[in-house]
Design a protein around this motif. Structure first.
Motif, PDB file in Angstrom:
ATOM      1  N   SER A 111       0.852  -1.188   0.000  1.00 30.62           N
ATOM      2  CA  SER A 111       0.000   0.000   0.000  1.00 30.62           C
ATOM      3  C   SER A 111       0.881   1.229   0.000  1.00 30.62           C
ATOM      4  CB  SER A 111      -0.889   0.010   1.251  1.00 30.62           C
ATOM      5  OG  SER A 111      -1.604  -1.193   1.344  1.00 30.62           O
ATOM      6  N   TYR A 112       0.495   2.205  -0.822  1.00 29.45           N
ATOM      7  CA  TYR A 112       1.184   3.496  -0.802  1.00 29.45           C
ATOM      8  C   TYR A 112       0.433   4.413   0.149  1.00 29.45           C
ATOM      9  CZ  TYR A 112       3.656   2.162  -5.108  1.00 29.45           C
ATOM     10  OH  TYR A 112       4.437   1.543  -6.057  1.00 29.45           O
ATOM     11  N   GLY A 113       1.154   5.256   0.865  1.00 25.22           N
ATOM     12  CA  GLY A 113       0.524   6.248   1.729  1.00 25.22           C
ATOM     13  C   GLY A 113      -0.195   5.594   2.900  1.00 25.22           C
ATOM     14  N   GLY A 151      -0.958  -6.040 -18.170  1.00 29.46           N
ATOM     15  CA  GLY A 151      -2.194  -5.672 -17.492  1.00 29.46           C
ATOM     16  C   GLY A 151      -2.446  -4.188 -17.648  1.00 29.46           C
ATOM     17  N   PRO A 152      -3.662  -3.756 -17.303  1.00 28.67           N
ATOM     18  CA  PRO A 152      -4.033  -2.356 -17.515  1.00 28.67           C
ATOM     19  C   PRO A 152      -3.226  -1.412 -16.637  1.00 28.67           C
ATOM     20  CG  PRO A 152      -5.689  -3.460 -16.186  1.00 28.67           C
ATOM     21  CD  PRO A 152      -4.743  -4.521 -16.656  1.00 28.67           C
ATOM     22  N   SER A 153      -3.236  -0.154 -17.012  1.00 29.98           N
ATOM     23  CA  SER A 153      -2.603   0.897 -16.230  1.00 29.98           C
ATOM     24  C   SER A 153      -3.057   0.831 -14.770  1.00 29.98           C
ATOM     25  CB  SER A 153      -3.050   2.239 -16.802  1.00 29.98           C
ATOM     26  OG  SER A 153      -1.953   2.967 -17.165  1.00 29.98           O
ATOM     27  N   GLY A 154      -2.110   0.939 -13.864  1.00 31.12           N
ATOM     28  CA  GLY A 154      -2.472   1.013 -12.454  1.00 31.12           C
ATOM     29  C   GLY A 154      -2.670  -0.322 -11.767  1.00 31.12           C
ATOM     30  N   CYS A 155      -2.337  -1.446 -12.436  1.00 29.03           N
ATOM     31  CA  CYS A 155      -2.568  -2.749 -11.807  1.00 29.03           C
ATOM     32  C   CYS A 155      -1.404  -3.166 -10.924  1.00 29.03           C
ATOM     33  CB  CYS A 155      -2.864  -3.815 -12.857  1.00 29.03           C
ATOM     34  SG  CYS A 155      -1.477  -4.188 -13.924  1.00 29.03           S
ATOM     35  N   GLY A 156      -0.309  -2.394 -10.915  1.00 34.32           N
ATOM     36  CA  GLY A 156       0.776  -2.702  -9.993  1.00 34.32           C
ATOM     37  C   GLY A 156       2.015  -3.294 -10.642  1.00 34.32           C
ATOM     38  N   LYS A 157       2.141  -3.171 -11.955  1.00 33.72           N
ATOM     39  CA  LYS A 157       3.300  -3.740 -12.642  1.00 33.72           C
ATOM     40  C   LYS A 157       4.598  -3.053 -12.207  1.00 33.72           C
ATOM     41  CE  LYS A 157       1.623  -2.730 -16.781  1.00 33.72           C
ATOM     42  NZ  LYS A 157       0.358  -2.045 -16.447  1.00 33.72           N
ATOM     43  N   SER A 158       4.608  -1.730 -12.261  1.00 32.18           N
ATOM     44  CA  SER A 158       5.819  -1.005 -11.842  1.00 32.18           C
ATOM     45  C   SER A 158       6.085  -1.215 -10.360  1.00 32.18           C
ATOM     46  CB  SER A 158       5.677   0.487 -12.112  1.00 32.18           C
ATOM     47  OG  SER A 158       5.331   0.704 -13.447  1.00 32.18           O
ATOM     48  N   THR A 159       5.022  -1.359  -9.596  1.00 31.47           N
ATOM     49  CA  THR A 159       5.183  -1.616  -8.159  1.00 31.47           C
ATOM     50  C   THR A 159       5.974  -2.899  -7.934  1.00 31.47           C
ATOM     51  OG1 THR A 159       3.151  -0.422  -7.643  1.00 31.47           O
ATOM     52  CG2 THR A 159       3.908  -2.048  -6.022  1.00 31.47           C
ATOM     53  N   ILE A 160       5.691  -3.926  -8.720  1.00 26.65           N
ATOM     54  CA  ILE A 160       6.446  -5.179  -8.581  1.00 26.65           C
ATOM     55  C   ILE A 160       7.924  -4.943  -8.919  1.00 26.65           C
ATOM     56  CG2 ILE A 160       6.777  -7.475  -9.596  1.00 26.65           C
ATOM     57  CD1 ILE A 160       3.756  -7.839  -9.550  1.00 26.65           C
ATOM     58  N   ASP A 179      -4.148   0.837  -1.938  1.00 24.90           N
ATOM     59  CA  ASP A 179      -3.720  -0.565  -1.919  1.00 24.90           C
ATOM     60  C   ASP A 179      -3.358  -0.972  -3.339  1.00 24.90           C
ATOM     61  OD1 ASP A 179      -4.201  -0.784   0.832  1.00 24.90           O
ATOM     62  OD2 ASP A 179      -6.327  -1.221   0.489  1.00 24.90           O
ATOM     63  N   ALA A 180      -2.063  -0.957  -3.625  1.00 20.30           N
ATOM     64  CA  ALA A 180      -1.620  -1.204  -5.000  1.00 20.30           C
ATOM     65  C   ALA A 180      -1.555  -2.692  -5.317  1.00 20.30           C
ATOM     66  CB  ALA A 180      -0.269  -0.544  -5.245  1.00 20.30           C
ATOM     67  N   LEU A 181      -1.150  -3.503  -4.353  1.00 24.28           N
ATOM     68  CA  LEU A 181      -1.051  -4.943  -4.592  1.00 24.28           C
ATOM     69  C   LEU A 181      -1.771  -5.721  -3.502  1.00 24.28           C
ATOM     70  CD1 LEU A 181       2.634  -5.840  -5.604  1.00 24.28           C
ATOM     71  CD2 LEU A 181       0.626  -5.814  -7.090  1.00 24.28           C
TER      72      LEU A 181
HETATM   73  P1  ADP Z   1       1.220   0.050 -13.328  1.00 30.30           P
HETATM   74  O1  ADP Z   1       2.720   0.031 -13.416  1.00 30.30           O
HETATM   75  O2  ADP Z   1       0.604  -1.303 -13.548  1.00 30.30           O
HETATM   76  O3  ADP Z   1       0.583   1.094 -14.182  1.00 30.30           O
HETATM   77  P2  ADP Z   1       1.734   1.032 -10.651  1.00 30.30           P
HETATM   78  O4  ADP Z   1       2.480  -0.060 -10.003  1.00 30.30           O
HETATM   79  O5  ADP Z   1       2.475   2.203 -11.124  1.00 30.30           O
HETATM   80  O6  ADP Z   1       0.824   0.404 -11.819  1.00 30.30           O
HETATM   81  O7  ADP Z   1       0.586   1.564  -9.661  1.00 30.30           O
HETATM   82  C1  ADP Z   1      -0.321   0.715  -8.957  1.00 30.30           C
HETATM   83  C2  ADP Z   1      -1.297   1.585  -8.177  1.00 30.30           C
HETATM   84  O8  ADP Z   1      -0.598   2.290  -7.157  1.00 30.30           O
HETATM   85  C3  ADP Z   1      -2.000   2.636  -9.021  1.00 30.30           C
HETATM   86  O9  ADP Z   1      -3.308   2.771  -8.536  1.00 30.30           O
HETATM   87  C4  ADP Z   1      -1.179   3.886  -8.758  1.00 30.30           C
HETATM   88  O10 ADP Z   1      -1.988   5.044  -8.895  1.00 30.30           O
HETATM   89  C5  ADP Z   1      -0.753   3.688  -7.324  1.00 30.30           C
HETATM   90  N1  ADP Z   1       0.553   4.315  -7.027  1.00 30.30           N
HETATM   91  C6  ADP Z   1       1.723   4.086  -7.667  1.00 30.30           C
HETATM   92  N2  ADP Z   1       2.725   4.789  -7.108  1.00 30.30           N
HETATM   93  C7  ADP Z   1       2.169   5.500  -6.095  1.00 30.30           C
HETATM   94  C8  ADP Z   1       2.672   6.418  -5.118  1.00 30.30           C
HETATM   95  N3  ADP Z   1       3.981   6.738  -5.085  1.00 30.30           N
HETATM   96  N4  ADP Z   1       1.787   6.955  -4.235  1.00 30.30           N
HETATM   97  C9  ADP Z   1       0.499   6.612  -4.262  1.00 30.30           C
HETATM   98  N5  ADP Z   1      -0.047   5.757  -5.131  1.00 30.30           N
HETATM   99  C10 ADP Z   1       0.776   5.201  -6.043  1.00 30.30           C
END
Ligand code: ADP
Ligand code: ADP
Length: 236
Positions: A12-14, A40-49, A21-23
């Motif tokens: 979770s961010y923040g 997967g679609p934008s915002g599904c958590g790929k970059s988060t992984i 809750d990103a993942l």
């Molecule tokens: P993807 O790479 O699949 O587009 P991200 O991993 O970037 O997705 O983001 C997953 C979710 O977390 C999204 O809803 C995004 O808005 C949120 N998110 C990403 N980075 C942050 C951050 N630094 N603070 C708050 N929310 C974030």
């Protein structure tokens, strides 16, 4: 054996009212030398992984292991490339490609200890492999977008990374150039066999390059499909 492992990770961010809750609970094992695509679609958590695996952020719960140790416990050589090639404009293409060798141990010490010629040959060999032989002494502004992205793949690989992280590396390119680079990336992977995590929107790209595709969905961010790709089938 597994090179990257996520054990029941949530992220979770923040916090409080602004918590995202990103993942949701995520498990992932990436074998050594595997090429895994996350789609997967934008915002599904790929970059988060990717950020969890490089240790840029810590899991809210669960554990991330890289090379058998908790992430951050031991240095791992990582190469990265993004949608934007981010080459340094004041360095030649060759010097851009050599940059990791000046920075990353154990190469850094060897670089100081006058093995520069060897490292230059190493950069030039990679540039030749991606078809940029005549461009080593040019500056980034003198190259096309596709050529810059080829150079940034060279930079991501020059220090023989154990792990290669690619976040939409071809997202800004036209379809023709993109498919040209697929073949180049596949060739680089087959000759060096780093473990690769590729983030992409492009299912065709995932199917062409990866030997495993993880499909994610958003809200909650999770892996809903994890399938091997038959590497033996003919490619178009
Ligand atoms: P993807 O790479 O699949 O587009 P991200 O991993 O970037 O997705 O983001 C997953 C979710 O977390 C999204 O809803 C995004 O808005 C949120 N998110 C990403 N980075 C942050 C951050 N630094 N603070 C708050 N929310 C974030
Ligand atoms: P890419 O497919 O890598 O984007 P382009 O389609 O822009 O490349 O260019 C096609 C070919 O034209 C390149 O492979 C290269 O041989 C040549 N070329 C492109 N830009 C330059 C340049 N600035 N100087 C010399 N040759 C170039």
């Amino acid at each position: 054996e597994a090179f990257v492992e996520l054990h029941d990770v949530t992220l979770s961010y923040g916090r409080g009212a602004s918590r995202v809750d990103a993942l949701a609970t995520t498990a992932l094992r990436v074998g050594s030398g595997d090429f895994v695509a996350l789609v997967g679609p934008s915002g599904c958590g790929k970059s988060t992984i990717l950020k969890l695996v490089t240790g840029l952020i810590r899991a809210s719960t669960g554990y991330v292991y890289v090379a058998g140790r908790e992430v951050g416990a031991e240095p791992v050589r990582v190469g990265m490339a993004f949608q934007n090639p981010t080459l340094l404009p004041w360095l030649t293409i060759r010097d851009n490609v050599m940059l990791p060798l000046k920075i990353v141990p154990p190469f850094r010490a060897e670089y100081r200890a006058k093995r520069k010629t060897e490292f230059r040959d190493r950069a030039d060999a990679l540039l030749e492999q991606v078809g940029l032989k005549g461009f080593a002494d040019r500056f980034p502004w003198q190259l096309s977008g596709g050529m810059l992205q080829r150079a940034s793949l060279c930079r991501a690989l020059v220090h023989d990374p154990q792990l290669l992280m690619l976040d939409e590396p071809f997202g800004a390119l036209d379809q023709f150039t993109r498919e040209e680079l697929w073949a180049i990336l596949q060739d680089l992977w087959l000759t060096r066999k780093p473990t690769v995590l590729l983030v992409t929107h492009d299912l065709k790209e995932a199917g062409y390059l990866a030997n495993r595709v993880c499909v994610m969905r958003a809200r909650p961010g999770e892996i809903i499909e994890d399938c091997p790709v038959d590497f033996a089938r003919p490619r178009t």
